[in-house]
Design an enzyme around this catalytic site. Structure first.
Site, mmCIF file in Angstrom:
data_model
loop_
_atom_site.group_PDB
_atom_site.id
_atom_site.type_symbol
_atom_site.label_atom_id
_atom_site.label_comp_id
_atom_site.label_asym_id
_atom_site.label_seq_id
_atom_site.Cartn_x
_atom_site.Cartn_y
_atom_site.Cartn_z
ATOM 1 N N GLU A 320 1.826 14.611 -6.321
ATOM 2 C CA GLU A 320 1.984 13.181 -6.614
ATOM 3 C C GLU A 320 1.275 12.783 -7.909
ATOM 4 O O GLU A 320 0.546 11.797 -7.958
ATOM 5 C CB GLU A 320 1.460 12.338 -5.451
ATOM 6 C CG GLU A 320 2.218 12.563 -4.163
ATOM 7 C CD GLU A 320 1.800 11.635 -3.025
ATOM 8 O OE1 GLU A 320 0.617 11.282 -2.965
ATOM 9 O OE2 GLU A 320 2.663 11.306 -2.202
ATOM 10 N N ASP A 394 4.986 13.702 5.968
ATOM 11 C CA ASP A 394 3.854 12.832 5.644
ATOM 12 C C ASP A 394 3.464 11.903 6.784
ATOM 13 O O ASP A 394 3.784 10.723 6.733
ATOM 14 C CB ASP A 394 4.215 12.008 4.396
ATOM 15 C CG ASP A 394 2.991 11.541 3.653
ATOM 16 O OD1 ASP A 394 1.896 11.681 4.196
ATOM 17 O OD2 ASP A 394 3.153 11.025 2.534
ATOM 18 N N GLU A 422 -0.956 4.263 8.196
ATOM 19 C CA GLU A 422 -0.035 4.015 7.080
ATOM 20 C C GLU A 422 1.414 3.915 7.544
ATOM 21 O O GLU A 422 2.160 3.058 7.086
ATOM 22 C CB GLU A 422 -0.174 5.145 6.038
ATOM 23 C CG GLU A 422 0.789 5.001 4.875
ATOM 24 C CD GLU A 422 0.646 6.096 3.828
ATOM 25 O OE1 GLU A 422 -0.211 6.986 3.993
ATOM 26 O OE2 GLU A 422 1.397 6.052 2.837
HETATM 27 O O1 GCW Z 1 1.104 9.525 2.524
HETATM 28 C C1 GCW Z 1 0.854 9.637 1.169
HETATM 29 C C2 GCW Z 1 0.284 8.307 0.802
HETATM 30 C C3 GCW Z 1 -0.516 8.356 -0.458
HETATM 31 C C4 GCW Z 1 -1.558 9.458 -0.317
HETATM 32 C C5 GCW Z 1 -0.839 10.779 -0.115
HETATM 33 C C6 GCW Z 1 -1.770 11.957 0.077
HETATM 34 C C7 GCW Z 1 -3.789 9.588 -1.154
HETATM 35 O O2 GCW Z 1 1.331 7.367 0.703
HETATM 36 O O3 GCW Z 1 -1.100 7.085 -0.637
HETATM 37 O O4 GCW Z 1 -2.423 9.518 -1.418
HETATM 38 O O5 GCW Z 1 -0.050 10.684 1.027
HETATM 39 O O6 GCW Z 1 -1.985 12.333 1.217
HETATM 40 O O7 GCW Z 1 -2.263 12.501 -0.893
#
Ligand code: GCW
Length: 733
Positions: A320, A394, A422
Site C-alpha cells: 500500500e 483484509d 474497521e
Molecule cells: O485494512 C487495511 C486498512 C489500512 C491499513 C492496512 C494494513 C495500516 O484499510 O488502513 O493500514 O490494512 O493493515 O496495513
C-alpha cells in the site's frame, strides 16, 4: 480503575467510620455507590462491591490477612492491585502480615517457604503461575505462586477475576502458562494523535506532554493489558513516520516503557523502511548497502540506551505504498534480516508483515502474500517472525484462514487479528470477535496431517531460537470508555484471553467479561452471553453473507458500497471482489478460476474447490455461483442471499429487545449507552441490507420475496448518501 476521587472518598470514609460509627459509615458508603455512574473507564477491572452477603463473608474470612512473601516494597504492582481490588470488592483493607497462617499467601517460587513450594506443581514458564488452596498449619490457605514477578501479577489478576465472578476459593488448583510468547497490541496511532481505523477518539499517547507528564491512563492501560496477559505493545502505526526514531521521540517512548515495565509489558515500534534516508540523511535504504546496515545498527544501539528491554520492530514494507526492499531489487527476507542483524545482539525481534499486495494484482490479490512469501521459507534470520493477517484479503467479517498458515514450515508465523472494527461496524456495532478469532485459530490447515490447526502452527517453533506470537490491532482511544462501544471492550479482553490460550471457549470468555464488567446477575449474564455469541453472525449476515467480502464504502470503509467500481487501484473497488453479473455472483478462486485454492493443503483445497463441498459460509469467496443455484437449504442462491440479509437485520432487532429488558440490571449510564448504540446499529444494518439487496437485484433481476419488508428507498438513494463524518483515516502522519 484507580479512581482518585473514589479513593479519597474511601479514605475520608474510613476516618469518619471511627468518629461516626457504623451507621454513618454505611450511609456514606451507599451515597458513594449511588453518586458515581459507571462510565466504562474501569473496563473489566470494575471491582464492584460484592453484595451477596454469604460470598462476601467467605471471601472476607479468607482474605482478612495477606502474606506477601519476600516482603515486596510499596511499588509492587501485584501487591497494590490485590489490595486495591479486595478493598473495593469487600470494602475493607486486608491486613498485610508475615504470619504463617494468613488466608492468602503470594509470592515468587524463590520467596515462598520451601515447605509450601514442594506441594505446588513445578512452574517452568517464566510467565506461568499456580493458584492452589492447601492446608498449611491449621488453616486453609490460598497460595499464588509465580516463577517471576510477572507470573505473580498474572496470578493475582486471576484471583481477582475469581472474586469478581464469585467463584469458590475452597479447592482451587490452577496451573496456567501462556501458549505464545509475544502477545502484542498493534496501535495504528499516528504521531499527530489521529488513529488509522480508530473509532474511539484520539490516540492515548500524548506525545506533546510526554515525557514530563505521565497520564494515569498509561498505568491503567498497562493494568488492563496485564490482567489478560498481553505483554507487548507496538506504539505507532505500521504506516510509520520516520520521526519515531529520532531522539525527540525516543525519550517519550522511554517514558512509556518505564510505566509499562512493572506490568511485564515491552514496547516495540513500527519503523519505516526508508528511515535511513529520511532521518539518517543517507542516499539509499538498500538493505544490502553497508552504510545502511550500519545506520540501523547504530539506531538500534541508541534505542536500547533509552529502553533496555525494547522488544523490536514491526514493519510494513512494499505494501500500500510503503517503502520496502523491493525498490532496490531485494526481497522481504533481505529487508527483515538487515534489521534482525541490528536487533539480535539485544535480543530484539523483527515482526515483518506479510500483508503485501501489488498495485496491479495480476488476477487475484488474495494470492499475493503467499506467492511472495512462500519462496522465502527458511530464508529469514532467527529473530524474525512473519506476521500474517487472519485471512488473505483484509480483516473481513468472515474470511477463510490465510493460506500462508501451514505453508512456511521453516519460518515462525505470527497471527495478526484486527480488534478495531474497521470492517465490522466501527464502534457502533455490537460484534463480539471471539468466535471469529476461534474460527481461524481452530481451522485445520492439514499442513502436517489432520489436526494441524492454525493455533498449533502459531505455537510450534520451527527452530529452537524461533519466537512465537500473536498481534491484535488495538481498538483503544481517548474515549472515556476506551473503545467507543462498551461491548467493544470485550474484544480487547477476548484477544488477550485467546492469545494466552486459544482453547478457551468464546462463551466462557464472554461470561467472565460480562460478570466482571457489568454484574453477576444470571438473568443478565446468560441472555447476553447468547447475544454476544450470535453477534458475529448477525453482522456477517447483514454485511457480507455467504462468503461475500470487501463490498464496503470506499476509503472510510463505512457502510455498504457494493457498487464501488472506480478507485486508485482495481482491488480497492467492490466489483473486483463480488463480480456480480447477469449469470451469478462470487469470485471464482477455484481451479477453474484464479486457482487460489491451490495454495492450501490438498484436503482443504478439495473442500473449497468443489462447489458441492465448499461450505455455504465461504461459497462466494471461492466460487462464481449462478443466481438459481440450488443451495443446501433448498432455496436458490438469490433467495438464500436475500434471506441472510434479512436475518441479519432481524437478529439485531432481537438483540435490541433483549437489551431493552436489561434496564435496572446494569448501571443506567451503561444501559443507555448500549441502547443508543444498538439503535444506530439497527439503522446501519438496515442500510446495509437494503443497499446490497437492491444492488444485487439489478443483476439477478429477481424479486425480494413477498413477506419481507421492502426497502424504504430506491438504490440511488443509498448510492448517493455521503458520510462526511466517518472516522478513522489518516496514515503516515
Ligand atoms: O485494512 C487495511 C486498512 C489500512 C491499513 C492496512 C494494513 C495500516 O484499510 O488502513 O493500514 O490494512 O493493515 O496495513
Amino acid at each position: 480503575m484507580v479512581d482518585t476521587s473514589n479513593q479519597q472518598i474511601r479514605i475520608i470514609m474510613q476516618k469518619q467510620f471511627r468518629v461516626l460509627g457504623l451507621m454513618a459509615f454505611i450511609g456514606l458508603l451507599l451515597l458513594a455507590n449511588c453518586s458515581f455512574a459507571d462510565d466504562g473507564y474501569k473496563l473489566w477491572l470494575n471491582y464492584s462491591k460484592i453484595t451477596d452477603r454469604t460470598v462476601a463473608a467467605q471471601y472476607s474470612q479468607q482474605l482478612k490477612q495477606i502474606n506477601f512473601a519476600g516482603n515486596p516494597g510499596n511499588n509492587n504492582v501485584a501487591k497494590n492491585e490485590l489490595m486495591h481490588g479486595v478493598a473495593d470488592m469487600l470494602q475493607f483493607a486486608p491486613q498485610i502480615t508475615t504470619s504463617g497462617d494468613a488466608g492468602l499467601l503470594v509470592g515468587t517460587v524463590k520467596a515462598l517457604p520451601a515447605g509450601v513450594v514442594k506441594n505446588l506443581q513445578a512452574i517452568t514458564n517464566d510467565e506461568g503461575y499456580v493458584i492452589k488452596t492447601m492446608n498449611i498449619g491449621n488453616r486453609k490457605q490460598v497460595v499464588i505462586a509465580g516463577k517471576t514477578q510477572t507470573g505473580v501479577l498474572y496470578g493475582v489478576f486471576n484471583l481477582l477475576k475469581l472474586l469478581q465472578t464469585q467463584q469458590q476459593l475452597g479447592a482451587l488448583n490452577i496451573a496456567e502458562y501462556p501458549r505464545l510468547e509475544r502477545r502484542v497490541l498493534n496501535h495504528w496511532d499516528n504521531l499527530n494523535r489521529t488513529v488509522e481505523r480508530g473509532y474511539a477518539g484520539a490516540s492515548i499517547w500524548n506525545w506533546h506532554k510526554l515525557p514530563g507528564y505521565i497520564e494515569q491512563q498509561y498505568t491503567d492501560y498497562a493494568r488492563a493489558n496485564a490482567s489478560i496477559g498481553i505483554n507487548g505493545t507496538v506504539l505507532n502505526n505500521v504506516n510509520a513516520n520516520a520521526l519515531m526514531l529520532t531522539p525527540e521521540y525516543l525519550v517519550k517512548v522511554k517514558a512509556l516503557a518505564d510505566v509499562f515495565r512493572p506490568y511485564g509489558i515491552r514496547v516495540y515500534l513500527s519503523v519505516k523502511f526508508s528511515s535511513p534516508i529520511e532521518v539518517g540523511k543517507l542516499k539509499t535504504a538498500d538493505p544490502l548497502n553497508s552504510e545502511v546496515r550500519q545506520w540501523w545498527k547504530d539506531k538500534v544501539d541508541e534505542i536500547y540506551k533509552y529502553v533496555p528491554d525494547f522488544g523490536g520492530f514491526l514493519v510494513k514494507a512494499n505494501s500500500e505504498g510503503q517503502p520496502g526492499p523491493q525498490a532496490y531489487g531485494r526481497n522481504h527476507a533481505d529487508g527483515a534480516n538487515m534489521m534482525a542483524e541490528a536487533l539480535a545482539p539485544h535480543n530484539g525481534i523483527v515482526m515483518w508483515r506479510a500483508f503485501v499486495y501489488d498495485s496491479n494484482p495480476l488476477n487475484d490479490r488474495a494470492k499475493q502474500a503467499y506467492d511472495e512469501f512462500k519462496p522465502l521459507d527458511g530464508k529469514f534470520a532467527d529473530n524474525v517472525i512473519v506476521q500474517v493477517k487472519n485471512g488473505a484479503i483484509d480483516f473481513q467479517p468472515r474470511e477463510p484462514f490465510h493460506p500462508l498458515f501451514g505453508a512456511m514450515p521453516k519460518t515462525p508465523l505470527m497471527m495478526e487479528f484486527q480488534i478495531t472494527q474497521e470492517y465490522t461496524g466501527f464502534a457502533t456495532h455490537l460484534f463480539y470477535e471471539a468466535p471469529l478469532f476461534k474460527e481461524v485459530l481452530g481451522a485445520d490447515t492439514y499442513a502436517a496431517g489432520k489436526g494441524t490447526t492454525v493455533a498449533k502452527i502459531l505455537e510450534t517453533k520451527p527452530h529452537p531460537k524461533a519466537v512465537t506470537g500473536i498481534a491484535g490491532v488495538a481498538n483503544i482511544g481517548t474515549d472515556r470508555n476506551w473503545c467507543g462501544h462498551p461491548f467493544a471492550q470485550s474484544n480487547w479482553y477476548a484477544f488477550g484471553r485467546l492469545a494466552w490460550n486459544a482453547n478457551q471457549s468464546s462463551a466462557q470468555i464472554a461470561e467472565d467479561w460480562l460478570r466482571m464488567t457489568f454484574t453477576n446477575n444470571k438473568s443478565f449474564v446468560q441472555p447476553m452471553v447468547q447475544q454476544m455469541l450470535q453477534s458475529r453472525e448477525n453482522t456477517v449476515n447483514y454485511m457480507t453473507p455467504l462468503g461475500l467480502h470487501h463490498i464496503m464504502g470506499i476509503n472510510t470503509h463505512f457502510g455498504p458500497g457494493p457498487w464501488v467500481n472506480k478507485a486508485e487501484r482495481p482491488d480497492w473497488t467492490a466489483v473486483y471482489y463480488h463480480k456480480a453479473d447477469s449469470l451469478g455472483i462470487g469470485f471464482d478462486r477455484s481451479s477453474t478460476g484464479s486457482k487460489a485454492t491451490s495454495q492450501y493443503a490438498p484436503q482443504v483445497q478439495q473442500l473449497f474447490d468443489k462447489l458441492e463441498t465448499c461450505p455455504d459460509s465461504n461459497l462466494l469467496w471461492f466460487h462464481h455461483v449462478s443466481w438459481n443455484y440450488k443451495m443446501r437449504s433448498g432455496k436458490t442462491l438469490w433467495f438464500e442471499l436475500v434471506h441472510h440479509y434479512y436475518e441479519g437485520v432481524d437478529s439485531v432487532r432481537r438483540l435490541q429487545t433483549v437489551w431493552n429488558g436489561m434496564q435496572g440490571k446494569v448501571d443506567q449510564e451503561q444501559f443507555i449507552a448500549v441502547k443508543q448504540l444498538i439503535a444506530l446499529q439497527l439503522e446501519e444494518a438496515i442500510r446495509w441490507r437494503d443497499a446490497c439487496v437492491l444492488y444485487f437485484q439489478t443483476f439477478s433481476k429477481q424479486p425480494i420475496p413477498a413477506g419481507y419488508e421492502q426497502p424504504a428507498h430506491p438504490l440511488s438513494y443509498y448510492r448517493d448518501q455521503q458520510f462526511h463524518f466517518a472516522p478513522g483515516i489518516g496514515g503516515n502522519i
